[in-house]
Design a protein around this motif. Sequence first.
Motif, mmCIF file in Angstrom:
data_model
loop_
_atom_site.group_PDB
_atom_site.id
_atom_site.type_symbol
_atom_site.label_atom_id
_atom_site.label_comp_id
_atom_site.label_asym_id
_atom_site.label_seq_id
_atom_site.Cartn_x
_atom_site.Cartn_y
_atom_site.Cartn_z
ATOM 1 N N THR A 103 -16.452 -8.668 1.202
ATOM 2 C CA THR A 103 -15.487 -9.476 1.575
ATOM 3 C C THR A 103 -14.087 -9.010 1.082
ATOM 4 O OG1 THR A 103 -15.936 -11.001 -0.167
ATOM 5 C CG2 THR A 103 -17.218 -11.477 1.862
ATOM 6 N N VAL A 104 -13.175 -8.996 1.920
ATOM 7 C CA VAL A 104 -11.809 -8.717 1.395
ATOM 8 C C VAL A 104 -10.693 -9.754 2.131
ATOM 9 C CG1 VAL A 104 -10.141 -6.826 1.755
ATOM 10 C CG2 VAL A 104 -12.378 -6.354 1.674
ATOM 11 N N PRO A 105 -9.966 -10.355 1.358
ATOM 12 C CA PRO A 105 -8.969 -11.024 1.971
ATOM 13 C C PRO A 105 -7.958 -10.493 3.012
ATOM 14 C CG PRO A 105 -8.902 -11.331 -0.616
ATOM 15 C CD PRO A 105 -9.823 -9.811 -0.267
ATOM 16 N N PHE A 106 -7.573 -11.324 4.001
ATOM 17 C CA PHE A 106 -6.827 -10.842 5.051
ATOM 18 C C PHE A 106 -5.427 -10.091 4.630
ATOM 19 C CE2 PHE A 106 -4.718 -14.521 4.442
ATOM 20 C CZ PHE A 106 -3.203 -14.194 4.832
ATOM 21 N N HIS A 107 -4.831 -10.631 3.195
ATOM 22 C CA HIS A 107 -3.890 -10.023 2.772
ATOM 23 C C HIS A 107 -4.173 -8.871 1.776
ATOM 24 C CE1 HIS A 107 -4.635 -11.884 -1.054
ATOM 25 N NE2 HIS A 107 -4.997 -12.766 -0.329
ATOM 26 N N ALA A 109 0.792 -1.079 0.083
ATOM 27 C CA ALA A 109 -0.069 0.094 0.024
ATOM 28 C C ALA A 109 0.802 1.321 -0.113
ATOM 29 C CB ALA A 109 -0.878 -0.143 1.170
ATOM 30 N N ALA A 110 0.581 2.202 -0.918
ATOM 31 C CA ALA A 110 1.533 3.482 -0.891
ATOM 32 C C ALA A 110 0.658 4.554 -0.921
ATOM 33 C CB ALA A 110 2.239 3.366 -2.407
ATOM 34 N N SER A 167 -0.306 -16.465 11.223
ATOM 35 C CA SER A 167 0.527 -15.642 12.246
ATOM 36 C C SER A 167 0.161 -14.176 12.071
ATOM 37 C CB SER A 167 2.032 -15.763 11.876
ATOM 38 O OG SER A 167 2.227 -15.546 10.595
ATOM 39 N N THR A 168 -0.825 -13.738 11.362
ATOM 40 C CA THR A 168 -1.325 -12.713 11.166
ATOM 41 C C THR A 168 -2.101 -12.078 12.339
ATOM 42 O OG1 THR A 168 -0.935 -12.879 8.797
ATOM 43 C CG2 THR A 168 -2.204 -10.923 9.781
ATOM 44 N N PRO A 222 0.143 -8.121 4.702
ATOM 45 C CA PRO A 222 0.346 -9.297 5.529
ATOM 46 C C PRO A 222 0.686 -10.299 4.390
ATOM 47 C CG PRO A 222 -1.536 -8.347 6.357
ATOM 48 C CD PRO A 222 -1.259 -7.545 5.100
ATOM 49 N N LYS A 223 1.591 -11.373 4.522
ATOM 50 C CA LYS A 223 2.097 -12.310 3.294
ATOM 51 C C LYS A 223 0.604 -13.260 3.179
ATOM 52 C CE LYS A 223 6.356 -11.568 2.742
ATOM 53 N NZ LYS A 223 6.843 -11.229 1.548
#
Length: 261
Positions: free
Chosen positions: A253-257, A135-136, A199-200, A192-193
């Motif tokens: 819905t939005v993926p955690f990454h 993100a920028a 582990s997130t 996040p990966k």
Amino acid sequence: MSSSDFASILENSRLLDRLRKDQEEVLVEINKLHKKLQATPEVVEKPGDSSLSRLKTLYIQAKELSESEVTISNLLLSQLDTFLPSGLPGQQRRKIDCHDQKRKRMKSDSDISRHSPSMRSHIEACVNLKDEQVAARVTSDAEKDEWFVVKVINFDEKTKEFEVLDEEPGDDEEGGGQRKYKLPSTCIIPFPKRTDLSSTQEFPAGRHVLAVYPGTTALYKATVISTPRKRKSDEYLLEFDDDEEDGALPQRTVPFHKFLL
């Protein structure tokens, strides 16, 4: 070299050592606070909690110590240059010329090794973001706080700037095509990966976050409705601010990454 000159160099060396030890102490405090916030993120919402202001103070202190380290290091270099001979014996010069290419290959690693451990870790993390999406904030107006998904092309270890590519074609008014930017690390936030869900940190329902709006490369403010653990998936259920449809906020819905605090 006079004794007073030598004493000045030693004093600056001791000062540099103290600055690095102070940086390590601040880093320990920052890491403690990070762990606390990861374990109990809801604490920041309690009245009177000063965790975030304390974290900001520590980051400011770390920045000031790092800048002081650079200043003292440059002063020491200047002092040493004053007393070193300007020329080199012919044989020594030839040896240096022979190893010139080797030095160039090693330059990147040696630049990193001269920094304090905390700074080395930060630089290595930035270098490792090459080819990753992050993100920028590409606008110069910080008040707008507009964030977009970009791809990291390179990280310049000297200027501490990222070169990034906005892969989304621009509007005709902006010239169209993909755009490149050079941005400081303060304008970059890694995602996040996608392989690190376990582990997130999971943000609870009701938490205000920043997330990629579905079908776009723009990030907007949203509120967590349901978590991946509760949904038994890798997606959050969110309500985006100002995303009203027929008088209500739809849940998306939005993926955690693709998700940031």
